[in-house]
Enzyme design. Sequence first.
Site, mmCIF file in Angstrom:
data_model
loop_
_atom_site.group_PDB
_atom_site.id
_atom_site.type_symbol
_atom_site.label_atom_id
_atom_site.label_comp_id
_atom_site.label_asym_id
_atom_site.label_seq_id
_atom_site.Cartn_x
_atom_site.Cartn_y
_atom_site.Cartn_z
ATOM 1 N N GLU A 188 -1.248 40.304 71.140
ATOM 2 C CA GLU A 188 0.138 39.860 71.288
ATOM 3 C C GLU A 188 0.789 40.581 72.467
ATOM 4 O O GLU A 188 1.010 41.794 72.418
ATOM 5 C CB GLU A 188 0.906 40.141 69.998
ATOM 6 C CG GLU A 188 2.388 39.859 70.081
ATOM 7 C CD GLU A 188 3.168 40.429 68.902
ATOM 8 O OE1 GLU A 188 4.403 40.474 69.003
ATOM 9 O OE2 GLU A 188 2.541 40.828 67.904
ATOM 10 N N ASP A 216 1.484 43.022 66.306
ATOM 11 C CA ASP A 216 2.306 44.168 65.919
ATOM 12 C C ASP A 216 2.490 44.223 64.405
ATOM 13 O O ASP A 216 2.445 43.191 63.718
ATOM 14 C CB ASP A 216 3.686 44.086 66.586
ATOM 15 C CG ASP A 216 3.594 44.281 68.092
ATOM 16 O OD1 ASP A 216 2.547 44.761 68.560
ATOM 17 O OD2 ASP A 216 4.570 43.931 68.795
ATOM 18 N N ASP A 256 4.948 44.276 62.470
ATOM 19 C CA ASP A 256 6.326 43.965 62.093
ATOM 20 C C ASP A 256 6.396 42.501 61.660
ATOM 21 O O ASP A 256 5.372 41.809 61.572
ATOM 22 C CB ASP A 256 7.295 44.261 63.237
ATOM 23 C CG ASP A 256 6.936 43.498 64.515
ATOM 24 O OD1 ASP A 256 6.081 42.580 64.443
ATOM 25 O OD2 ASP A 256 7.524 43.799 65.580
ATOM 26 N N ASP A 315 7.679 39.844 63.179
ATOM 27 C CA ASP A 315 7.236 38.910 64.225
ATOM 28 C C ASP A 315 5.715 38.902 64.351
ATOM 29 O O ASP A 315 5.089 37.851 64.551
ATOM 30 C CB ASP A 315 7.872 39.282 65.571
ATOM 31 C CG ASP A 315 9.334 38.871 65.643
ATOM 32 O OD1 ASP A 315 9.709 37.945 64.904
ATOM 33 O OD2 ASP A 315 10.098 39.484 66.410
#
Length: 699
Positions: free
Chosen positions: A478, A551, A553, A555
């Site tokens: 990403e 990541d 998180d 998102d």
Amino acid sequence: MASSDYSARHLSVLEGLEAVRKRPGMYIGSTDSRGLMHCLWEIIDNSVDEALGGNGEDIEVILHPDASVEVRDHARGIPVDIEPKTGLSGVEVVFTKLHAGGKFGSGSYAASGGLHGVGASVVNALSERLDVEVDRDGKTWAMSFHRGEPGRFADVDPKDPKPDSPFSPFISGSELTVVGKVKKDVTGTRVRYWADPQIFTRGATFQTEELLARARQTAFLVRGLGIDIVDARGSESGEGPTRELFKFDGGIAEYVDFLAPDSPITETWRMTGSGTFAETVPVLDDKGHMVATELQRECTVDIALRWGTGYDTVFRSYVNIIATPKGGTHQTGFEAGMLKFLRAQVEQNSRRLKVGNDKLEKDDILAGLTAVLTVRLPEPQFEGQTKEILGTPAVRNIVSAVVAKAMAERFGSSKRDDKTQASLVLDKIVAEMKSRVSARAHKETQRRKNALESSSLPAKLVDCRSSDVANSELFIVEGDSALGTAKLARDSEYQALLPIRGKILNVQKASVADMLSNSECASIIQVIGAGSGRSFDLATARYGKVIIMSDADVDGAHIRTLLLTLFMRYMPDMIRDGRVYAAVPPLHRVIVMNPGSKPNETIYTYSEAELNGVLAGLKKSNKRYQDPIQRYKGLGEMDADQLATTTMDRAHRTLRRVQIGDAANAERVFELLMGNDVAPRKDFIIAGSEGLSRERIDV
């Protein structure tokens, strides 16, 4: 006990049935559970054929605790009057004479499941005991058989018949006994039999799941027919009987909805029609001679189909409710009529669809199609004994004509819904065609990477040196910031990197054409090198592992979900083969400060609970740690050594393998979470909100 002396009567009754007992495999395939189920369906099919003719709407199948099975219907009842050629009652003829019954030219059945005159007598021959009761003419008639021979059983309790009760065969003539009275308009047949342990292997049992599946299928095919399955075998152990009723007023339209593995892009379309053809068949004349006679036959066609968002094809074809899994002339006619019509439609709309010189192929129109095709005709000709392939040649043109006419009406309709759905079908099949052509071209040009051919791959791919597929890994990373760190952290011998920017297209909602035109999706498919959808070939995949590295998180989780949706929809074999993984990057970095010259210790944690446990342990040991503790918001915050140690180095990393436990359930979950229908997703989120604590939300 059975008499040891055979009279001429015994010989005439058993001459055909003895052959069945000597070679049961010729008639029922095997003598294990499959053969046992074959016998049961021979009896059930007789009742189903009555229902097909409009006689009786209910069939009940009871599996008794004593290993017997009973089939009840409310049809016309087997004839009880004397059959003039044999001088026997209709009941005895049906259960003792091979190739006898209502399907042999008497005109009782316009379309039946085949030559079922064999069925009842074969089941009788292979049964230790068979009891039949017929409600007809205001009376209940009964007859019993022992291994095919008619006679009487001396049961201790008439309500509890036993297969080993003393048996006395009829000597001079059979007797169809009147055992009760019924109302004049009450008719029906009840057959109960005990399979012969001398014939069937030990351990052969009735398969409940198979029985339920075929009962459901038959109820779909014969609209309005109710089939009630009662399994009373558990009553002896105190479990009690289980019961399941199948009845579908929607017929094969409901069957298509039941079979469809994906969400629809069209409604379920019905196509019906009929045609006639001439057929020369041998017919028995009044003198008993077989004479070749030309007969006019009628073939009725009933089709239900719909296209869905997926690319898998679910096709079921039947002849007089007999499944034909290997197709035949009816399926060939369907495919030919559909292909010819849709090719013409694509040519007419070539400008809008942006079609070049490529032509549709059969696989393009079958992608995402769920269809049920049924034809009914007298005396169908099958290829081989198993009835898996219809061979009647004239059926092909009849089905093709019905399909062409029905599709022309649908595509020529002025209704808004019909126009919209017709347009969606054309868009889908053209997208499939373009995908096939693109995949073929890509397959021809792409090879396992080398210096001369690497230019065909996306420029942003950071490839590995190894040509060993099993040992190579593709990290889908990403963002460019993470890519820079990952380049330094990877082992370039076997680890390749492909960066993606942000969130890729949600392919659960998008069409195939939109997916292929999306640069991120196209790059992933091109780099993996095995194609997509129907053209996907796992053997040509360029990497042994594909690792999604996003990541830690919200998102990142969404990006991982979008990527998994792409794999699930267009490359599911990668998941089934265990080649898709999710990297597990750490959330926290704790630096434990050691006294003196001893180097500090680094501990990585992967959840809040793990962090709290580590900190509690350090306080208990009186160890100090740097504060504040580093919280990784993204992969780009790590340096190369940290990323290599925690996420990429095979010796230390943790990977989560993505697996499919239940494909149908997985498809439902993806459709719920990523599909077009918003309302069920909203309900799902609201229902699950109670279990979410604010502390778990990363803000």
